[in-house]
Design an enzyme around this catalytic site. Sequence first.
Site, PDB file in Angstrom:
ATOM      1  N   ARG A 208     -12.730  -9.259   7.154  1.00 13.62           N
ATOM      2  CA  ARG A 208     -12.076  -8.724   5.954  1.00 13.62           C
ATOM      3  C   ARG A 208     -13.097  -8.709   4.829  1.00 13.62           C
ATOM      4  O   ARG A 208     -13.719  -9.727   4.523  1.00 13.62           O
ATOM      5  CB  ARG A 208     -10.867  -9.544   5.535  1.00 13.62           C
ATOM      6  CG  ARG A 208     -10.185  -8.913   4.292  1.00 13.62           C
ATOM      7  CD  ARG A 208      -8.883  -9.552   3.915  1.00 13.62           C
ATOM      8  NE  ARG A 208      -8.242  -8.749   2.868  1.00 13.62           N
ATOM      9  CZ  ARG A 208      -6.952  -8.578   2.720  1.00 13.62           C
ATOM     10  NH1 ARG A 208      -6.121  -9.152   3.562  1.00 13.62           N
ATOM     11  NH2 ARG A 208      -6.459  -7.833   1.738  1.00 13.62           N
TER      12      ARG A 208
ATOM     13  N   THR B 132       1.974  -0.778   5.896  1.00 20.46           N
ATOM     14  CA  THR B 132       3.380  -0.463   5.586  1.00 20.46           C
ATOM     15  C   THR B 132       3.736  -0.940   4.173  1.00 20.46           C
ATOM     16  O   THR B 132       4.666  -0.426   3.563  1.00 20.46           O
ATOM     17  CB  THR B 132       4.332  -1.111   6.629  1.00 20.46           C
ATOM     18  OG1 THR B 132       3.914  -2.462   6.863  1.00 20.46           O
ATOM     19  CG2 THR B 132       4.319  -0.375   7.943  1.00 20.46           C
TER      20      THR B 132
ATOM     21  N   HIS C  69     -11.637   4.927  -2.840  1.00 25.40           N
ATOM     22  CA  HIS C  69     -11.139   5.305  -1.511  1.00 25.40           C
ATOM     23  C   HIS C  69     -12.043   6.370  -0.884  1.00 25.40           C
ATOM     24  O   HIS C  69     -12.307   6.348   0.316  1.00 25.40           O
ATOM     25  CB  HIS C  69      -9.699   5.805  -1.606  1.00 25.40           C
ATOM     26  CG  HIS C  69      -8.733   4.757  -2.083  1.00 25.40           C
ATOM     27  ND1 HIS C  69      -8.735   3.464  -1.603  1.00 25.40           N
ATOM     28  CD2 HIS C  69      -7.733   4.802  -3.006  1.00 25.40           C
ATOM     29  CE1 HIS C  69      -7.781   2.765  -2.201  1.00 25.40           C
ATOM     30  NE2 HIS C  69      -7.171   3.547  -3.069  1.00 25.40           N
TER      31      HIS C  69
ATOM     32  N   ASN D 119     -11.679  -1.222  -2.219  1.00 28.82           N
ATOM     33  CA  ASN D 119     -12.002   0.104  -2.765  1.00 28.82           C
ATOM     34  C   ASN D 119     -11.663   0.208  -4.251  1.00 28.82           C
ATOM     35  O   ASN D 119     -12.446   0.762  -5.042  1.00 28.82           O
ATOM     36  CB  ASN D 119     -11.205   1.196  -2.036  1.00 28.82           C
ATOM     37  CG  ASN D 119     -11.571   1.327  -0.578  1.00 28.82           C
ATOM     38  OD1 ASN D 119     -12.532   0.735  -0.124  1.00 28.82           O
ATOM     39  ND2 ASN D 119     -10.793   2.113   0.152  1.00 28.82           N
TER      40      ASN D 119
ATOM     41  N   ARG E  40      -6.902 -13.434   3.486  1.00 28.79           N
ATOM     42  CA  ARG E  40      -5.579 -13.286   4.111  1.00 28.79           C
ATOM     43  C   ARG E  40      -5.614 -12.141   5.114  1.00 28.79           C
ATOM     44  O   ARG E  40      -6.527 -11.319   5.113  1.00 28.79           O
ATOM     45  CB  ARG E  40      -4.473 -13.099   3.075  1.00 28.79           C
ATOM     46  CG  ARG E  40      -4.690 -11.953   2.120  1.00 28.79           C
ATOM     47  CD  ARG E  40      -3.520 -11.828   1.127  1.00 28.79           C
ATOM     48  NE  ARG E  40      -3.864 -10.838   0.099  1.00 28.79           N
ATOM     49  CZ  ARG E  40      -4.401 -11.150  -1.082  1.00 28.79           C
ATOM     50  NH1 ARG E  40      -4.625 -12.403  -1.411  1.00 28.79           N
ATOM     51  NH2 ARG E  40      -4.712 -10.195  -1.947  1.00 28.79           N
ATOM     52  N   ILE E  41      -4.566 -12.086   5.925  1.00 31.18           N
ATOM     53  CA  ILE E  41      -4.539 -11.136   7.045  1.00 31.18           C
ATOM     54  C   ILE E  41      -3.659  -9.925   6.710  1.00 31.18           C
ATOM     55  O   ILE E  41      -3.756  -8.882   7.346  1.00 31.18           O
ATOM     56  CB  ILE E  41      -4.129 -11.879   8.343  1.00 31.18           C
ATOM     57  CG1 ILE E  41      -4.355 -11.045   9.582  1.00 31.18           C
ATOM     58  CG2 ILE E  41      -2.728 -12.405   8.271  1.00 31.18           C
ATOM     59  CD1 ILE E  41      -4.306 -11.843  10.879  1.00 31.18           C
ATOM     60  N   SER E  42      -2.810 -10.059   5.670  1.00 26.14           N
ATOM     61  CA  SER E  42      -2.009  -8.940   5.142  1.00 26.14           C
ATOM     62  C   SER E  42      -1.315  -8.118   6.231  1.00 26.14           C
ATOM     63  O   SER E  42      -1.370  -6.885   6.216  1.00 26.14           O
ATOM     64  CB  SER E  42      -2.885  -8.028   4.256  1.00 26.14           C
ATOM     65  OG  SER E  42      -3.408  -8.743   3.168  1.00 26.14           O
TER      66      SER E  42
ATOM     67  N   ASP F 275     -11.141  -3.661   2.710  1.00 26.55           N
ATOM     68  CA  ASP F 275     -10.511  -3.938   1.413  1.00 26.55           C
ATOM     69  C   ASP F 275     -11.544  -3.916   0.282  1.00 26.55           C
ATOM     70  O   ASP F 275     -12.721  -4.211   0.493  1.00 26.55           O
ATOM     71  CB  ASP F 275      -9.825  -5.311   1.483  1.00 26.55           C
ATOM     72  CG  ASP F 275      -8.820  -5.507   0.355  1.00 26.55           C
ATOM     73  OD1 ASP F 275      -8.408  -4.506  -0.270  1.00 26.55           O
ATOM     74  OD2 ASP F 275      -8.439  -6.665   0.114  1.00 26.55           O
TER      75      ASP F 275
ATOM     76  N   ASN G 293       1.534  -0.726   1.652  1.00 23.03           N
ATOM     77  CA  ASN G 293       0.809   0.090   0.669  1.00 23.03           C
ATOM     78  C   ASN G 293       1.683   1.198   0.057  1.00 23.03           C
ATOM     79  O   ASN G 293       1.286   1.827  -0.926  1.00 23.03           O
ATOM     80  CB  ASN G 293      -0.470   0.688   1.278  1.00 23.03           C
ATOM     81  CG  ASN G 293      -1.569  -0.333   1.499  1.00 23.03           C
ATOM     82  OD1 ASN G 293      -2.357  -0.241   2.438  1.00 23.03           O
ATOM     83  ND2 ASN G 293      -1.661  -1.335   0.628  1.00 23.03           N
ATOM     84  N   TRP G 294       2.892   1.409   0.614  1.00 22.88           N
ATOM     85  CA  TRP G 294       3.831   2.343  -0.020  1.00 22.88           C
ATOM     86  C   TRP G 294       4.226   1.858  -1.407  1.00 22.88           C
ATOM     87  O   TRP G 294       4.766   2.627  -2.208  1.00 22.88           O
ATOM     88  CB  TRP G 294       5.097   2.484   0.842  1.00 22.88           C
ATOM     89  CG  TRP G 294       4.877   3.278   2.091  1.00 22.88           C
ATOM     90  CD1 TRP G 294       4.733   2.778   3.356  1.00 22.88           C
ATOM     91  CD2 TRP G 294       4.797   4.705   2.214  1.00 22.88           C
ATOM     92  NE1 TRP G 294       4.562   3.804   4.251  1.00 22.88           N
ATOM     93  CE2 TRP G 294       4.602   5.002   3.570  1.00 22.88           C
ATOM     94  CE3 TRP G 294       4.877   5.753   1.296  1.00 22.88           C
ATOM     95  CZ2 TRP G 294       4.465   6.297   4.047  1.00 22.88           C
ATOM     96  CZ3 TRP G 294       4.753   7.056   1.772  1.00 22.88           C
ATOM     97  CH2 TRP G 294       4.548   7.317   3.127  1.00 22.88           C
TER      98      TRP G 294
END
Length: 252
Positions: free
Chosen positions: A195, A74, A45, A30, A201-203, A28, A76-77
Amino acid sequence: MSRASAPLNPIPVGQQPVVPKHVAIIMDGNGRWATARHLPRTAGHERGVEALRRTVDAAGDLGIRYLTVFSFSTENWRRPAAEVNTLFGLLKAYVQRDLSRLKDEGVRIRIIGQRAGLPADIASLVSKAEEETRTNTEFNLTIAFNYGSRDEILRAASALARDVKSGLRDPDITENEFAGYLDTGDLPDPDLLIRTSGEFRISNFLLWQAAYAEFLFCDVLWPDFGRSHLEDALKCYNERERRYGAVSPGGG
Ligand code: IPE
Ligand code: IPE
Ligand code: MG
């Protein structure tokens, strides 16, 4: 690496450090890396892929056998279409460019996550990468792409229900048997979950599998991550005592 300060339980002289068998990383930061440089988020990225290359090399050198990285969730859409397209393009370019080298180095590649949502060209490329590296055993690189842990658990529950309905098995199931229905069915659970970027958090990553993982949150933004950060993480891991619900041998 934050929170990796003075060792609490320094490794006694002469004792070999323990190398975690399976390290998982939520890559995480970027976007913030790019924004801080007045660059578009996509530049972050792109640099993130270089950090991934460094980390795969370092993990192999350090004796880690399994590395699982969170690359696209899922959720990130929800990002702008242009950013989503860049992330898909980068996965494609990474596999196209690195597959033959990784294959030669004995790396087995797996992609976990929802395949149904992937464009056909990417779906066939990731299947090719998995197929061509299936017999490799030196190192296991797993890329979580279009992955969400709740989605994975739901798909596993549906597959189990289908098997019960068709009479293939009875509904009584052990934890190990259920784990076999997950995308990670043939992987050991992660020992260490890192992370980057200072978020705690685990997201929606490896919710089932990380039940007893050690967590390490560090401030470095993913594009800056490299060998020294992974080495620090392993030192920190060695300061932990994994009790799995039992009491420590010393009674503490
Ligand atoms: C991680 O970096 C890459 C993905 C989640 C796809 P981010 O893009 O989340 O970067 P930040 O968190 O906005 O800085
Ligand atoms: C988690 O990062 C997903 C990946 C690293 C691929 P996010 O940046 O999407 O997570 P949140 O939104 O900050 O929880
Ligand atoms: Mg983020």
